[in-house]
Enzyme design. Sequence first.
Site, PDB file in Angstrom:
ATOM      1  N   GLU A  90       0.827  -1.329  -0.074  1.00 51.25           N
ATOM      2  CA  GLU A  90       0.114   0.155  -0.041  1.00 51.25           C
ATOM      3  C   GLU A  90       0.917   1.257  -0.048  1.00 51.25           C
ATOM      4  O   GLU A  90       0.300   2.603   0.004  1.00 51.25           O
ATOM      5  CB  GLU A  90      -1.029  -0.064   1.198  1.00 51.25           C
ATOM      6  N   ARG A 142       2.220   2.236   4.569  1.00 54.01           N
ATOM      7  CA  ARG A 142       1.926   3.039   3.452  1.00 54.01           C
ATOM      8  C   ARG A 142       3.023   4.005   3.076  1.00 54.01           C
ATOM      9  O   ARG A 142       2.747   4.980   2.291  1.00 54.01           O
ATOM     10  CB  ARG A 142       0.614   3.956   3.959  1.00 54.01           C
ATOM     11  N   GLU A 204     -10.869  -1.429  16.200  1.00 53.16           N
ATOM     12  CA  GLU A 204     -11.607  -2.573  16.360  1.00 53.16           C
ATOM     13  C   GLU A 204     -11.252  -3.323  17.550  1.00 53.16           C
ATOM     14  O   GLU A 204     -11.878  -4.502  17.833  1.00 53.16           O
ATOM     15  CB  GLU A 204     -11.575  -3.388  14.885  1.00 53.16           C
ATOM     16  N   ASP A 330     -18.526   1.733  10.959  1.00 56.46           N
ATOM     17  CA  ASP A 330     -17.219   1.893  10.494  1.00 56.46           C
ATOM     18  C   ASP A 330     -16.905   2.779   9.262  1.00 56.46           C
ATOM     19  O   ASP A 330     -16.016   2.499   8.544  1.00 56.46           O
ATOM     20  CB  ASP A 330     -16.756   0.580  10.449  1.00 56.46           C
ATOM     21  N   CYS A 636     -12.662 -15.506  13.335  1.00 56.15           N
ATOM     22  CA  CYS A 636     -11.801 -15.842  12.133  1.00 56.15           C
ATOM     23  C   CYS A 636     -11.993 -15.206  10.890  1.00 56.15           C
ATOM     24  O   CYS A 636     -10.975 -15.351  10.027  1.00 56.15           O
ATOM     25  CB  CYS A 636     -12.095 -17.513  11.851  1.00 56.15           C
ATOM     26  N   CYS A 639      -9.812 -12.431   8.639  1.00 56.73           N
ATOM     27  CA  CYS A 639      -8.761 -13.120   7.872  1.00 56.73           C
ATOM     28  C   CYS A 639      -9.135 -14.077   7.064  1.00 56.73           C
ATOM     29  O   CYS A 639      -8.473 -13.930   5.818  1.00 56.73           O
ATOM     30  CB  CYS A 639      -7.593 -13.588   9.103  1.00 56.73           C
TER      31      CYS A 639
END
Length: 716
Positions: A90, A142, A204, A330, A636, A639
């Site tokens: 990124e 980044r 989060e 979010d 889970c 990911c």
Amino acid sequence: MRFAMIAAAALALAGCNVGHKDAPDRTHVAPPTEGVTDAMIAAADAGEWLTYGRDYAEQRFSPLTQVDDKSVGKLGLAWFADLDTARGQEATPLMHDGVLYVTSAWSKLYAYDAATGQLKWSYDPKVPRETLVRACCDAVNRGVALYGDKVYLGTLDGRLVALNQKDGTVAWSKLAVPDQENYTITGAPRAAKGLILLGSGGSEYKARGYIAAYDWKTGNEVWRFNTVPGNPADGFDKDGVNAKAMEAAAKTWGGEWWKLGGGGTVWDSIVYDPQTNLVLFGTGNAEPWNPDAIDRGTGDALYTASIVAVDADTGQYRWHFQETPEDRWDFDSDAQIMLADLEIDGQQRHVAMHAPKNGYFYVLDAKTGKFLNAKPFATQNWTTGIDPVTGKPTINPEARYEKTGKPFISLPSAMGAHSWQPMSMSTKTGLVYIPTNQVAAAYLAQKGWKESDIGFQIGLDSGKTAMPADKAARAAAKAATTGALLAWDPVKQAKAWVVEHKGPWNGGTLATAGNLVFQGNAASEFVAYRADTGAKLWSFPTQTGVIAAPMTYSINGEQYVAVLAGWGGVYDLATGIVADKSGPVRNISRLLVFKLGATGKLPAPPPMAEQVLDPPPFTGTEAQVAKGSDLYARYCSVCHGDAAIAGALVPDLRHSAALGYPDTIKSVVIEGALSHNGMVSFAKALRPEDAEAIRQYLIKRANEDAKLEGNSPKRK
């Protein structure tokens, strides 16, 4: 005119402290007079790229014209460099004095000869792979900041490291985050007035957002602004500089928000404005997403999902504008903030422009934060409109899912109508070029949710909203999931042109005076478009998806265009069946550098492996599946993908050879057998019977999909 104004302001401020009477003593924090200076960043030499957005305005516009809309067809690969990290890439490279500085995943840093590609030095901060458990969105980075004779790097595990530009040796290293359990750093630092500016990720988890300023020479913290108030019992802001701002923010929260930190992390957007001597930054979502999880109520939850401005010398609060009050979706405001001088309603204004996740394009007065206007640049349904005077949205009652008790299918989703991928602006066309997404998501409050010691803390029942094993539902989801390159007129607040992409999660953009816009995409192309019309002029097959933003520089009269290629990020990790909307994609991480007349070629990519679902028979109970679905979704799916359908970066657990072996699954999930690969033990939250429930859920899902797909091979 714009560049001259910024340069003059930077020079005027470079050696003095214009803070208020309560400003800390900064006499020891003198900006550099050699190497990369404030004036150099502000003036933005055409041939160099000295900061994340090229200059303090972060417009990502280059005045170089050798590569233009007539010559771009002759652009070819000058050199490339393979990277040894197969995760999302990124970063925006920086170039100074003939050296190209670029980071890769896992916070690794490389310095190349910008003309030849010869590696001059590299630095590996050796981030523990276990850090992934607190990294919401892949092991990404980044970029860096250049200042004086140093290069500054934020590491995934929370360090700020200063290295010598000449040879990559470490000058100093500081732990920048409050703890190494809930915080990560993925954003590029910024440099101004003797300070290195940096925030963190973690909204989060159990993080309290902040931005901090560090002495460029020593790494000592000079000031810190917390974006969320702490426990009122402890008082507001010990040094008193921001006590009033924190006290005001506390009135907009309910429940005991401080126990989970509150979120509001500054994980990407930071911009220094020398014209106003302000640091503007965006803040992340409130935590947990579901307000009822902590009895947060429907208060604004300041200063989350906002743009905030503080005095550059002291960190003292100056103004804020909240883009998403009551954020429960979010809708981070961490997308890049851009400064410009525009004529608004017949008056010349110095403005901050922002296109955050929530789908609105905002124009604010950069000095005061006054709302000037906003219009939706993408489809959105979380509001029924926005007040034209205050900018306050009218929230769709159905979007308050914790009140209705029903799922809310939201556009945009947490992926954002525009996420972190940088936009750019051309001073020639006056247009802003935005990489946009159309990705829907279902939000459902989880009843009786309790916090845990590991993983996401968002309060959603993601198991009940997972994609069903239904062909029609999947086809509809894929058809509705798209992306585009949008050219937006910030004065008219209207679309100028749009290029539709196969899918979302495409790369950031670069605008140049050659009437060009460059963008990589998820379909494994790097493309040049006409900036005025959007006509496609040139493309290069990158062999992998591109999500990073390109940049350009010049050496010895030759213009180069560089972009980091490497598919990944949260979209690939979490979105399940729609992750490959742009086509089968894999990660081949490389730095690609182009110039006119070059004829370089990439080696042939390895063939994509074929996978066939061949799971063991389901022998569990429906009660196990229900429990396993809930646990998988919570611990889970971020990911390994929604409904156990993984993207390109991590194993698809439906195909795991371990599914038939309960003890093997337990050794991974509970005992941490694969911690060295980033799959840590979840023993803090799960018991052996929980691991078995997850296994039975995965077996059930694999059998459902094998039947649905007819055991047809899938490329991966």
